[in-house]
Enzyme design. Structure first.
Site, PDB file in Angstrom:
ATOM      1  N   HIS A  16      -8.993   5.263   2.133  1.00  0.00           N
ATOM      2  CA  HIS A  16      -7.716   5.604   1.492  1.00  0.00           C
ATOM      3  C   HIS A  16      -7.363   7.084   1.556  1.00  0.00           C
ATOM      4  CE1 HIS A  16      -8.737   1.636  -0.034  1.00  0.00           C
ATOM      5  NE2 HIS A  16      -7.440   1.452  -0.151  1.00  0.00           N
ATOM      6  N   THR A  51       4.805   2.467   6.090  1.00  0.00           N
ATOM      7  CA  THR A  51       3.409   2.051   6.188  1.00  0.00           C
ATOM      8  C   THR A  51       2.660   3.018   7.100  1.00  0.00           C
ATOM      9  OG1 THR A  51       1.823   0.472   7.098  1.00  0.00           O
ATOM     10  CG2 THR A  51       4.016   0.284   7.960  1.00  0.00           C
ATOM     11  N   GLY A  59       0.845  -1.196   0.000  1.00  0.00           N
ATOM     12  CA  GLY A  59       0.000   0.000   0.000  1.00  0.00           C
ATOM     13  C   GLY A  59       0.879   1.244   0.000  1.00  0.00           C
ATOM     14  N   MET A 110      -7.986   3.022   9.225  1.00  0.00           N
ATOM     15  CA  MET A 110      -7.199   1.867   8.750  1.00  0.00           C
ATOM     16  C   MET A 110      -6.211   1.395   9.813  1.00  0.00           C
ATOM     17  SD  MET A 110      -6.327   2.480   4.761  1.00  0.00           S
ATOM     18  CE  MET A 110      -7.455   1.928   3.493  1.00  0.00           C
ATOM     19  N   GLY A 111      -5.330   0.500   9.438  1.00  0.00           N
ATOM     20  CA  GLY A 111      -4.286   0.015  10.354  1.00  0.00           C
ATOM     21  C   GLY A 111      -4.146  -1.489  10.373  1.00  0.00           C
ATOM     22  N   ASP A 115       0.347   2.095   8.796  1.00  0.00           N
ATOM     23  CA  ASP A 115      -0.101   1.270   9.940  1.00  0.00           C
ATOM     24  C   ASP A 115       0.861   1.327  11.134  1.00  0.00           C
ATOM     25  OD1 ASP A 115      -2.019   0.553   8.110  1.00  0.00           O
ATOM     26  OD2 ASP A 115      -1.176  -1.428   7.697  1.00  0.00           O
ATOM     27  N   ARG A 169     -26.078  13.263  17.403  1.00  0.00           N
ATOM     28  CA  ARG A 169     -25.853  11.904  16.900  1.00  0.00           C
ATOM     29  C   ARG A 169     -24.557  11.326  17.448  1.00  0.00           C
ATOM     30  NH1 ARG A 169     -26.355  13.693  10.654  1.00  0.00           N
ATOM     31  NH2 ARG A 169     -28.537  13.142  10.311  1.00  0.00           N
ATOM     32  N   GLN A 209      -6.632   8.430   4.087  1.00  0.00           N
ATOM     33  CA  GLN A 209      -5.526   8.410   5.065  1.00  0.00           C
ATOM     34  C   GLN A 209      -4.175   8.146   4.411  1.00  0.00           C
ATOM     35  OE1 GLN A 209      -7.202   6.015   8.778  1.00  0.00           O
ATOM     36  NE2 GLN A 209      -8.272   5.542   6.901  1.00  0.00           N
TER      37      GLN A 209
HETATM   38  O1  F6P Z   1      -1.240  -1.499   4.988  1.00  0.00           O
HETATM   39  C1  F6P Z   1      -1.770  -0.277   4.628  1.00  0.00           C
HETATM   40  C2  F6P Z   1      -3.244  -0.369   4.429  1.00  0.00           C
HETATM   41  O2  F6P Z   1      -3.722   0.914   4.084  1.00  0.00           O
HETATM   42  C3  F6P Z   1      -4.040  -0.956   5.603  1.00  0.00           C
HETATM   43  O3  F6P Z   1      -4.230  -0.034   6.643  1.00  0.00           O
HETATM   44  C4  F6P Z   1      -5.304  -1.401   4.904  1.00  0.00           C
HETATM   45  O4  F6P Z   1      -5.943  -2.459   5.562  1.00  0.00           O
HETATM   46  C5  F6P Z   1      -4.800  -1.853   3.561  1.00  0.00           C
HETATM   47  O5  F6P Z   1      -3.564  -1.231   3.342  1.00  0.00           O
HETATM   48  C6  F6P Z   1      -5.722  -1.517   2.425  1.00  0.00           C
HETATM   49  O6  F6P Z   1      -5.205  -2.026   1.274  1.00  0.00           O
HETATM   50  P1  F6P Z   1      -5.708  -1.736  -0.212  1.00  0.00           P
HETATM   51  O7  F6P Z   1      -4.889  -0.598  -0.738  1.00  0.00           O
HETATM   52  O8  F6P Z   1      -5.407  -2.994  -0.940  1.00  0.00           O
HETATM   53  O9  F6P Z   1      -7.157  -1.390  -0.161  1.00  0.00           O
END
Ligand code: F6P
Length: 341
Positions: A271, A125, A10, A169-170, A127, A162, A273
């Site tokens: 994405h 990453t 990613g 993500m992560g 993550d 609300r 993020q």
């Molecule tokens: O590892 C980075 C990451 O953005 C994770 O946080 C997420 O689960 C995954 O990649 C998403 O991957 P893709 O780009 O294949 O949707």
């Protein structure tokens, strides 16, 4: 030396800053030559290259994504993949590789190193789940994007009385959730490391409503209810055996709405993020990683990854970085828990 550079897995903000630093110091200080491999391990596997010199890296420091492209190609899952990589590198006169990636890309680098390919790794990453480095670049940017979203969601949630559940993500590590939740003043933060009790989450939501504030819940995509399963987007696995995560936010918002009788909405940051320009922290970290990675290549210190230890850039064996995931320790979550509810 003629050095190949690739970015795999990613993408994340800061990849271009590493590439720039590697090339600028590699050419300017050491007189090396570079070749860019396209799309992660697919590049050396299929001989897909692009020119990579000082001219090609001009102006890319603040740019998100990667000028080299990325993929989740796993050469160890392809018949004869490793032999093809070795043959292509030899035919192209490439002496060594700089592999910029996370656990999967660097996992491949670790195995290739054991098979005699000269490689140095750089940890990336959003993550932040790689061992042997305090931080990976990309993480700080992702946390800041999520924090800004949470700040904005507070005001709209309060206007409508609300609950808003923010899914971040992560993968199987809760770093983005923990840091963005703390920075954004979340009502509750839910991580993959600790299965959550739905009743307790509902109690926190009710208590926040009683004080006339609207609850914001930050949930990591890999978080799991104590009684239930991880929520995934389809059952298909990628070349590294990962399932696509996502959906826990929507499930949780539904449960909260049902149990409190008050409206709840889920926001999936996804994405966003990973996109866009890196923060100053990530630009500096990525640049320093790149400068130190090319030093390691120049010295022939193969099978190493550059990492951050405190404020120092260190070199660690690649195998150490990929042996296990760096997840959120219990004590760190306990710090945050004091503020829940
Ligand atoms: O590892 C980075 C990451 O953005 C994770 O946080 C997420 O689960 C995954 O990649 C998403 O991957 P893709 O780009 O294949 O949707």
């Amino acid at each position: 030396m003629r050095i190949g550079v690739l970015t795999g897995g990613g993408d994340c903000p800061g990849l271009n800053a590493v590439i720039r630093a590697v090339v600028r110091k590699g050419v300017g200080t050491y007189g090396h030559e570079f070749v860019g491999f396209k799309d992660g391990w697919k590049g050396p596997l299929e001989g897909l290259t692009k020119p990579l010199g000082v001219q090609e890296v001009r102006g890319i420091l603040p740019r998100g994504g990667t000028i080299l492209g990325s993929s989740r190609t796993n050469p160890f899952k392809i018949e004869g993949g490793v032999e093809r990589i070795k043959k292509n590198l030899a035919e192209m006169g490439v002496d060594a590789l700089v592999a910029i990636g996370g656990e999967d890309t660097l996992g491949v680098a670790t195995k290739l190193d054991e098979l005699g390919v000269k490689v140095v790794g750089v940890p990336k990453t959003i993550d932040n789940d790689l061992n042997a480095t305090d931080y990976t670049f990309g993480f700080d940017t992702a946390v800041n994007i999520a924090m800004e979203a949470i700040d904005r969601l507070h005001t709209t949630a309060e206007s409508h009385h609300r609950t808003v559940v923010v899914e971040v993500m992560g993968r199987h590590a809760g770093w983005i959730a923990l840091h963005s939740g703390l920075a954004g003043g979340a009502n509750v933060i839910l991580l993959p490391e600790r299965p959550f009790d739905l009743e307790k989450v509902v109690d926190h939501v009710e208590s926040r409503f009683r004080t006339n504030y609207s609850p914001i819940i930050v949930v990591a995509e890999g978080a799991v209810p104590a009684e239930g399963d991880m929520v995934t987007l389809g059952g298909e696995l990628d070349a590294f055996g990962h399932v696509r995560l996502g959906g826990i936010g929507t499930w949780l918002a539904g449960q909260i709405e049902k149990r409190t009788g008050k409206e709840a909405r889920a926001v999936v940051l996804g994405h966003t993020q990973r996109g866009g320009t890196p923060t100053a922290f990530d630009r500096v970290l990525a640049t320093r990683f790149g400068l130190h990675a090319i030093d390691a290549v120049h010295e022939g210190d193969w099978g190493k990854m550059v990492g951050l230890s405190g404020t120092d850039i260190v070199r660690v064996p690649l195998v150490e970085a990929t042996r296990e995931l760096k997840t959120v320790p219990v004590e760190k979550y306990a710090e945050a828990e004091v503020l829940f509810g």
